[in-house]
Scaffold this motif. Structure first.
Motif, PDB file in Angstrom:
ATOM      1  N   GLU A   1      -3.851  88.736   0.820  1.00 52.21           N
ATOM      2  CA  GLU A   1      -4.093  87.965  -0.210  1.00 52.21           C
ATOM      3  C   GLU A   1      -4.106  88.915  -1.443  1.00 52.21           C
ATOM      4  OE1 GLU A   1      -7.858  86.023  -0.098  1.00 52.21           O
ATOM      5  OE2 GLU A   1      -7.350  84.722   1.642  1.00 52.21           O
ATOM      6  N   GLY A   2      -3.417  88.390  -2.603  1.00 52.40           N
ATOM      7  CA  GLY A   2      -3.273  89.060  -3.780  1.00 52.40           C
ATOM      8  C   GLY A   2      -2.218  89.057  -4.205  1.00 52.40           C
ATOM      9  N   GLU A   3      -1.736  90.010  -5.132  1.00 56.45           N
ATOM     10  CA  GLU A   3      -0.239  90.118  -5.493  1.00 56.45           C
ATOM     11  C   GLU A   3       0.601  90.422  -4.339  1.00 56.45           C
ATOM     12  OE1 GLU A   3      -0.191  92.920  -8.551  1.00 56.45           O
ATOM     13  OE2 GLU A   3      -0.586  91.280 -10.367  1.00 56.45           O
ATOM     14  N   PRO A   4       1.972  89.482  -4.542  1.00 55.05           N
ATOM     15  CA  PRO A   4       2.612  89.574  -3.291  1.00 55.05           C
ATOM     16  C   PRO A   4       3.563  90.905  -3.405  1.00 55.05           C
ATOM     17  CG  PRO A   4       3.578  88.089  -4.882  1.00 55.05           C
ATOM     18  CD  PRO A   4       2.302  88.418  -5.415  1.00 55.05           C
ATOM     19  N   ILE A   5       3.919  91.294  -2.384  1.00 50.97           N
ATOM     20  CA  ILE A   5       4.831  92.549  -2.270  1.00 50.97           C
ATOM     21  C   ILE A   5       5.815  92.284  -0.954  1.00 50.97           C
ATOM     22  CG2 ILE A   5       3.310  94.065  -0.939  1.00 50.97           C
ATOM     23  CD1 ILE A   5       4.945  96.488  -2.137  1.00 50.97           C
ATOM     24  N   VAL A   6       7.109  92.107  -1.076  1.00 53.04           N
ATOM     25  CA  VAL A   6       8.161  91.938   0.119  1.00 53.04           C
ATOM     26  C   VAL A   6       8.435  93.474   0.497  1.00 53.04           C
ATOM     27  CG1 VAL A   6      10.131  90.718   0.769  1.00 53.04           C
ATOM     28  CG2 VAL A   6       8.521  89.748  -1.028  1.00 53.04           C
ATOM     29  N   LEU A   7       8.661  93.281   1.835  1.00 50.86           N
ATOM     30  CA  LEU A   7       9.187  94.667   2.613  1.00 50.86           C
ATOM     31  C   LEU A   7      10.429  94.444   3.190  1.00 50.86           C
ATOM     32  CD1 LEU A   7       5.566  95.947   3.978  1.00 50.86           C
ATOM     33  CD2 LEU A   7       6.853  96.255   1.670  1.00 50.86           C
ATOM     34  N   VAL A   8      11.328  94.998   2.812  1.00 51.54           N
ATOM     35  CA  VAL A   8      12.951  95.023   3.264  1.00 51.54           C
ATOM     36  C   VAL A   8      13.307  96.096   4.332  1.00 51.54           C
ATOM     37  CG1 VAL A   8      15.103  94.302   2.848  1.00 51.54           C
ATOM     38  CG2 VAL A   8      13.143  93.610   1.100  1.00 51.54           C
ATOM     39  N   HIS A   9      13.392  95.998   5.487  1.00 49.01           N
ATOM     40  CA  HIS A   9      13.378  97.160   6.349  1.00 49.01           C
ATOM     41  C   HIS A   9      15.134  97.562   6.344  1.00 49.01           C
ATOM     42  CE1 HIS A   9      16.064  94.760   9.395  1.00 49.01           C
ATOM     43  NE2 HIS A   9      15.064  94.083   9.317  1.00 49.01           N
ATOM     44  N   GLY A  10      15.149  98.952   7.168  1.00 47.36           N
ATOM     45  CA  GLY A  10      16.419  99.482   7.185  1.00 47.36           C
ATOM     46  C   GLY A  10      17.201  98.929   8.301  1.00 47.36           C
ATOM     47  N   PHE A  11      18.565  99.553   8.224  1.00 46.25           N
ATOM     48  CA  PHE A  11      19.570  99.299   9.447  1.00 46.25           C
ATOM     49  C   PHE A  11      18.999  99.659  10.685  1.00 46.25           C
ATOM     50  CE2 PHE A  11      23.095 100.902  11.925  1.00 46.25           C
ATOM     51  CZ  PHE A  11      23.835  99.561  11.946  1.00 46.25           C
ATOM     52  N   ALA A  12      19.240  98.734  11.700  1.00 43.85           N
ATOM     53  CA  ALA A  12      18.658  99.029  12.989  1.00 43.85           C
ATOM     54  C   ALA A  12      17.311  98.807  13.353  1.00 43.85           C
ATOM     55  CB  ALA A  12      19.249 100.376  13.759  1.00 43.85           C
ATOM     56  N   SER A  13      16.509  98.667  12.213  1.00 42.93           N
ATOM     57  CA  SER A  13      15.226  98.568  12.640  1.00 42.93           C
ATOM     58  C   SER A  13      14.423  97.085  12.429  1.00 42.93           C
ATOM     59  CB  SER A  13      14.467  99.428  11.424  1.00 42.93           C
ATOM     60  OG  SER A  13      13.127  99.395  11.676  1.00 42.93           O
TER      61      SER A  13
ATOM     62  N   ILE B   1      19.558  96.248  -0.602  1.00 40.42           N
ATOM     63  CA  ILE B   1      19.433  95.042  -0.961  1.00 40.42           C
ATOM     64  C   ILE B   1      18.434  94.764  -2.105  1.00 40.42           C
ATOM     65  CG2 ILE B   1      18.286  92.886  -0.073  1.00 40.42           C
ATOM     66  CD1 ILE B   1      19.462  93.850   2.916  1.00 40.42           C
ATOM     67  N   THR B   2      17.358  95.698  -2.096  1.00 41.31           N
ATOM     68  CA  THR B   2      16.510  95.547  -3.317  1.00 41.31           C
ATOM     69  C   THR B   2      17.092  95.815  -4.336  1.00 41.31           C
ATOM     70  OG1 THR B   2      14.737  96.106  -1.475  1.00 41.31           O
ATOM     71  CG2 THR B   2      14.169  96.538  -3.947  1.00 41.31           C
ATOM     72  N   ALA B   3      17.999  96.844  -4.621  1.00 44.01           N
ATOM     73  CA  ALA B   3      18.663  97.500  -5.763  1.00 44.01           C
ATOM     74  C   ALA B   3      19.630  96.436  -6.301  1.00 44.01           C
ATOM     75  CB  ALA B   3      19.485  98.729  -5.538  1.00 44.01           C
ATOM     76  N   TYR B   4      20.034  95.503  -5.194  1.00 47.19           N
ATOM     77  CA  TYR B   4      21.119  94.582  -5.602  1.00 47.19           C
ATOM     78  C   TYR B   4      20.238  93.403  -6.532  1.00 47.19           C
ATOM     79  CZ  TYR B   4      24.447  90.508  -5.077  1.00 47.19           C
ATOM     80  OH  TYR B   4      25.336  89.735  -5.568  1.00 47.19           O
ATOM     81  N   VAL B   5      19.232  92.683  -5.870  1.00 50.90           N
ATOM     82  CA  VAL B   5      18.250  92.074  -6.513  1.00 50.90           C
ATOM     83  C   VAL B   5      17.806  92.400  -7.699  1.00 50.90           C
ATOM     84  CG1 VAL B   5      16.157  90.437  -6.118  1.00 50.90           C
ATOM     85  CG2 VAL B   5      17.786  90.941  -4.201  1.00 50.90           C
ATOM     86  N   ALA B   6      17.291  93.643  -7.859  1.00 49.44           N
ATOM     87  CA  ALA B   6      16.835  94.244  -9.119  1.00 49.44           C
ATOM     88  C   ALA B   6      17.765  94.352 -10.280  1.00 49.44           C
ATOM     89  CB  ALA B   6      16.470  95.795  -8.941  1.00 49.44           C
ATOM     90  N   ARG B   7      19.001  94.375 -10.001  1.00 47.43           N
ATOM     91  CA  ARG B   7      20.308  94.135 -10.943  1.00 47.43           C
ATOM     92  C   ARG B   7      20.354  92.936 -11.235  1.00 47.43           C
ATOM     93  NH1 ARG B   7      26.197  93.954 -10.515  1.00 47.43           N
ATOM     94  NH2 ARG B   7      26.765  94.244 -12.787  1.00 47.43           N
ATOM     95  N   ARG B   8      20.651  91.891 -10.133  1.00 44.08           N
ATOM     96  CA  ARG B   8      21.287  90.739 -10.405  1.00 44.08           C
ATOM     97  C   ARG B   8      20.186  89.614 -10.654  1.00 44.08           C
ATOM     98  NH1 ARG B   8      26.419  90.210  -8.656  1.00 44.08           N
ATOM     99  NH2 ARG B   8      26.404  88.353  -9.431  1.00 44.08           N
ATOM    100  N   GLN B   9      18.975  89.762 -10.169  1.00 44.64           N
ATOM    101  CA  GLN B   9      17.839  88.696 -10.496  1.00 44.64           C
ATOM    102  C   GLN B   9      16.634  89.599 -10.493  1.00 44.64           C
ATOM    103  OE1 GLN B   9      18.525  86.838  -6.307  1.00 44.64           O
ATOM    104  NE2 GLN B   9      18.610  85.029  -7.729  1.00 44.64           N
ATOM    105  N   PRO B  10      16.601  90.177 -12.063  1.00 45.87           N
ATOM    106  CA  PRO B  10      15.280  91.108 -12.212  1.00 45.87           C
ATOM    107  C   PRO B  10      14.088  90.049 -12.318  1.00 45.87           C
ATOM    108  CG  PRO B  10      16.920  90.820 -14.239  1.00 45.87           C
ATOM    109  CD  PRO B  10      17.684  90.457 -13.030  1.00 45.87           C
ATOM    110  N   ALA B  11      14.181  88.823 -12.872  1.00 41.26           N
ATOM    111  CA  ALA B  11      13.162  87.932 -13.093  1.00 41.26           C
ATOM    112  C   ALA B  11      12.465  87.635 -11.716  1.00 41.26           C
ATOM    113  CB  ALA B  11      13.681  86.645 -13.801  1.00 41.26           C
ATOM    114  N   ARG B  12      13.197  88.030 -10.697  1.00 41.61           N
ATOM    115  CA  ARG B  12      12.289  87.706  -9.346  1.00 41.61           C
ATOM    116  C   ARG B  12      11.404  88.925  -8.829  1.00 41.61           C
ATOM    117  NH1 ARG B  12      14.152  83.290  -6.441  1.00 41.61           N
ATOM    118  NH2 ARG B  12      11.952  83.333  -5.963  1.00 41.61           N
ATOM    119  N   LEU B  13      11.620  89.980  -9.593  1.00 37.98           N
ATOM    120  CA  LEU B  13      11.048  91.354  -9.400  1.00 37.98           C
ATOM    121  C   LEU B  13       9.917  91.806 -10.280  1.00 37.98           C
ATOM    122  CD1 LEU B  13      13.169  91.394  -7.256  1.00 37.98           C
ATOM    123  CD2 LEU B  13      13.444  93.813  -7.478  1.00 37.98           C
ATOM    124  N   ARG B  14       8.671  92.063  -9.955  1.00 42.62           N
ATOM    125  CA  ARG B  14       7.800  92.800 -10.655  1.00 42.62           C
ATOM    126  C   ARG B  14       7.902  94.302 -10.737  1.00 42.62           C
ATOM    127  NH1 ARG B  14       2.651  90.600 -11.538  1.00 42.62           N
ATOM    128  NH2 ARG B  14       2.317  92.446 -12.929  1.00 42.62           N
TER     129      ARG B  14
END
Length: 250
Positions: A18-30, A104-117
């Motif tokens: 519970e609390g502020e959400p953080i999303v974790l995006v794993h690496g290739f083959a993991s 993937i995270t960098a792509y979202v940070a550039r294209r959809q910055p409003a979704r990322l704290r």
């Protein structure tokens, strides 16, 4: 394990704490367990009052396996992340990706910055702009009849990792061929969310964290001493640095 569909692709995920959400995006083959659960990231973040969401990228773990490289464009995989946020009715979250997950995270940070704290790029430095991560030698290693047939050192590392994680190697080869898009220096300079770049000091896959930092105004670097690409994931310095960054970001 819960899952949802983004179009025809089923995405498996976990959602704990519970609390502020953080999303974790794993690496290739993991997968979410190998990258985040077993190295105690999930429990550590929960202990510090965070809601932790982690998912299996398409082609990995318990998510759908696809065999067309075009199904693994970074923009498409970033769409799975956005769809997960929508599925969970989360408007904004901190997002941490490792290696391919950082791409993937960098792509979202550039294209959809409003979704990322904030965004945390683990295991990826200037390789975001130059290099593109593992190459065709790794795809060939994944498709080889047996481990004994692989002679390329990097290919052997990833083949062994894929076998350890019991991955679908054909899906991984397609993913590798489809997900190697680079960002230009001008594109990464457009990233404006609070950003941490965390790379092991002996990581010869990620590329220089400092070189990437110099392209992104206001970004920070976390050096993970004496850790290579594979061993940096669960390092205490990495965890403590991320927790400090999250505690101090706007």
């Amino acid at each position: 394990m819960p899952s949802f569909h983004n179009g025809r692709v089923e995405i498996a995920y976990l959602d704990e704490g519970e609390g502020e959400p953080i999303v974790l995006v794993h690496g290739f083959a993991s997968n979410k367990e190998v990258n985040w659960v077993y190295p105690t990231w999930v429990s550590e973040l929960k202990k510090h009052g965070r809601r932790v969401i982690a998912f299996d990228n398409r082609g990995h773990g318990q998510s759908s396996k696809l065999y067309d490289p075009d199904e693994y464009q970074i923009s498409t995989m970033a769409g799975d992340l956005g769809a997960l946020l929508d599925h969970l009715a989360i408007e904004r979250a901190d997002v941490m990706g490792y290696s391919m997950g950082a791409r993937i995270t960098a792509y979202v940070a550039r294209r959809q910055p409003a979704r990322l704290r904030s965004a945390i790029l683990g295991g990826l430095g200037i390789g975001l702009v130059q290099g593109g991560g593992p190459g065709e030698n790794v795809a060939a290693a994944l498709e080889a009849p047996s481990f004994a047939d692989v002679t390329d050192p990097v290919g052997r590392t990833f083949r062994a990792f894929a076998e350890q994680t019991r991955s679908d190697r054909a899906a991984l080869a397609a993913c590798l061929r489809g997900s190697r898009q680079l960002m230009s220096a001008a594109e990464v300079a457009e990233i404006r969310v609070p950003l941490l770049i965390a790379v092991g000091s002996t990581d010869d896959i990620a590329g220089s964290a400092t070189a990437l930092q110099q392209l992104i105004p206001g970004s920070q670097v976390l050096d993970i001493p004496r850790r290579d690409h594979m061993r940096a994931v669960g390092d205490r310095v990495y965890k403590e640095g991320v927790l400090a960054f999250l505690a101090n970001r706007p």
